[in-house]
Design a protein around this motif. Structure first.
Motif, PDB file in Angstrom:
ATOM      1  N   TRP A  99       2.223   0.498 -19.973  1.00  0.00           N
ATOM      2  CA  TRP A  99       1.613   1.718 -19.436  1.00  0.00           C
ATOM      3  C   TRP A  99       0.098   1.543 -19.255  1.00  0.00           C
ATOM      4  CZ3 TRP A  99       5.085   4.971 -17.550  1.00  0.00           C
ATOM      5  CH2 TRP A  99       6.380   4.924 -18.077  1.00  0.00           C
ATOM      6  N   PRO A 100      -0.337   0.451 -18.610  1.00  0.00           N
ATOM      7  CA  PRO A 100      -1.774   0.205 -18.466  1.00  0.00           C
ATOM      8  C   PRO A 100      -2.483   1.245 -17.601  1.00  0.00           C
ATOM      9  CG  PRO A 100      -0.524  -1.287 -17.081  1.00  0.00           C
ATOM     10  CD  PRO A 100       0.474  -0.572 -17.957  1.00  0.00           C
ATOM     11  N   GLU A 101      -1.739   1.914 -16.726  1.00  0.00           N
ATOM     12  CA  GLU A 101      -2.365   2.918 -15.862  1.00  0.00           C
ATOM     13  C   GLU A 101      -2.964   4.067 -16.663  1.00  0.00           C
ATOM     14  OE1 GLU A 101       2.097   3.673 -16.017  1.00  0.00           O
ATOM     15  OE2 GLU A 101       0.794   1.925 -15.802  1.00  0.00           O
ATOM     16  N   ARG A 102      -2.504   4.279 -17.899  1.00  0.00           N
ATOM     17  CA  ARG A 102      -3.039   5.354 -18.747  1.00  0.00           C
ATOM     18  C   ARG A 102      -4.409   4.981 -19.314  1.00  0.00           C
ATOM     19  NH1 ARG A 102       1.519   8.940 -20.362  1.00  0.00           N
ATOM     20  NH2 ARG A 102       2.890   8.630 -18.571  1.00  0.00           N
ATOM     21  N   ALA A 103      -4.773   3.698 -19.225  1.00  0.00           N
ATOM     22  CA  ALA A 103      -6.066   3.236 -19.735  1.00  0.00           C
ATOM     23  C   ALA A 103      -6.805   2.432 -18.671  1.00  0.00           C
ATOM     24  CB  ALA A 103      -5.850   2.390 -20.982  1.00  0.00           C
ATOM     25  N   ALA A 104      -6.471   2.668 -17.409  1.00  0.00           N
ATOM     26  CA  ALA A 104      -6.960   1.838 -16.299  1.00  0.00           C
ATOM     27  C   ALA A 104      -8.479   1.729 -16.248  1.00  0.00           C
ATOM     28  CB  ALA A 104      -6.425   2.368 -14.980  1.00  0.00           C
ATOM     29  N   ASP A 105      -9.186   2.789 -16.530  1.00  0.00           N
ATOM     30  CA  ASP A 105     -10.641   2.762 -16.424  1.00  0.00           C
ATOM     31  C   ASP A 105     -11.297   1.988 -17.557  1.00  0.00           C
ATOM     32  OD1 ASP A 105     -10.459   4.269 -14.124  1.00  0.00           O
ATOM     33  OD2 ASP A 105     -10.780   6.171 -15.163  1.00  0.00           O
ATOM     34  N   THR A 106     -10.552   1.674 -18.588  1.00  0.00           N
ATOM     35  CA  THR A 106     -11.138   1.013 -19.745  1.00  0.00           C
ATOM     36  C   THR A 106     -10.639  -0.411 -19.955  1.00  0.00           C
ATOM     37  OG1 THR A 106      -9.463   2.124 -21.081  1.00  0.00           O
ATOM     38  CG2 THR A 106     -11.618   3.138 -21.020  1.00  0.00           C
ATOM     39  N   LEU A 107      -9.598  -0.815 -19.244  1.00  0.00           N
ATOM     40  CA  LEU A 107      -9.060  -2.166 -19.403  1.00  0.00           C
ATOM     41  C   LEU A 107     -10.020  -3.206 -18.857  1.00  0.00           C
ATOM     42  CD1 LEU A 107      -5.260  -2.131 -18.473  1.00  0.00           C
ATOM     43  CD2 LEU A 107      -6.292  -2.631 -20.670  1.00  0.00           C
ATOM     44  N   SER A 108     -10.079  -4.335 -19.552  1.00  0.00           N
ATOM     45  CA  SER A 108     -10.854  -5.463 -19.054  1.00  0.00           C
ATOM     46  C   SER A 108     -10.028  -6.209 -18.011  1.00  0.00           C
ATOM     47  CB  SER A 108     -11.227  -6.374 -20.230  1.00  0.00           C
ATOM     48  OG  SER A 108     -10.047  -6.820 -20.877  1.00  0.00           O
TER      49      SER A 108
END
Length: 196
Positions: free
Chosen positions: A142-151
């Motif tokens: 579920w990376p889209e839930r943290a998209a703005d913070t992922l490296s």
């Protein structure tokens, strides 16, 4: 398992640091059974580039993301119980028996599940920035839930139930369509391991 090496056009909003609209190398696969899932994970686990990679996993609930991660962790030599991080958000793992690590060197692995992630402040409060900056493998559901913070993301794995398969069911052993897309040189090394 059927595979084709088709390129993927990346949408402009892909959170990978990649050039918008670029074409990235990809591999399409078809998992007819859980044994195929294990075989795919086992091939990926032979590639030393995995030691410091960040992989995102996309798919609906029940698509097989966590099942794939469990097979990958087993292939990397992780022992003991492998829990889903759905409620904890992150589960740490380590392997002293990883096939590509030097003797007695530990592979650190973090399995994230951002399904319940809702507040970007949690990212800083939980120390995720430090975890993503540290050495080791990061697996992100579920990376889209943290998209703005992922490296930087090295590769993405899209898993979908194959509803066109006559034997389709929602269980873990039914057929899946899979697309592995590489976004970085590390991701391309992983893609080559899957093609081998």
């Amino acid at each position: 398992m059927v595979e084709t090496g088709l390129g993927t056009r990346v949408p402009a909003d892909t959170p990978t640091g990649a050039a918008a609209g670029g074409v990235w190398p990809a591999l399409q696969a078809h998992w007819d059974s859980e044994e195929d899932t294990f075989a795919f994970a086992s091939r990926l686990a032979t590639c030393p580039a995995l030691a410091h990679a960040t992989l995102t996993l996309h798919g609906d609930l029940g698509a097989g993301k966590t099942t794939f991660v469990r097979h990958l962790l087993r292939a990397l030599g992780v022992r003991g119980r492998i829990k889903s991080p759905t409620y904890a958000v992150v589960e740490p793992h380590s392997s002293i028996d990883c096939p590509f690590m030097p003797d007695n060197e530990v592979l650190h692995i973090w399995h994230f599940d951002f399904y319940r992630f809702s507040d970007p402040r949690e990212w800083e409060d939980a120390g995720f920035r430090e975890l993503f900056a540290s050495p080791g493998l990061k697996l992100v559901e579920w990376p889209e839930r943290a998209a703005d913070t992922l490296s930087t993301v090295d590769a993405d794995i899209q898993i979908e139930p194959d509803a066109m398969n006559p034997a389709f069911s929602d269980d873990a052993d039914s057929a899946r369509r899979v697309r592995f897309t590489a976004y970085t040189p590390t991701g391309q090394h992983l893609l080559e391991a899957l093609k081998a």
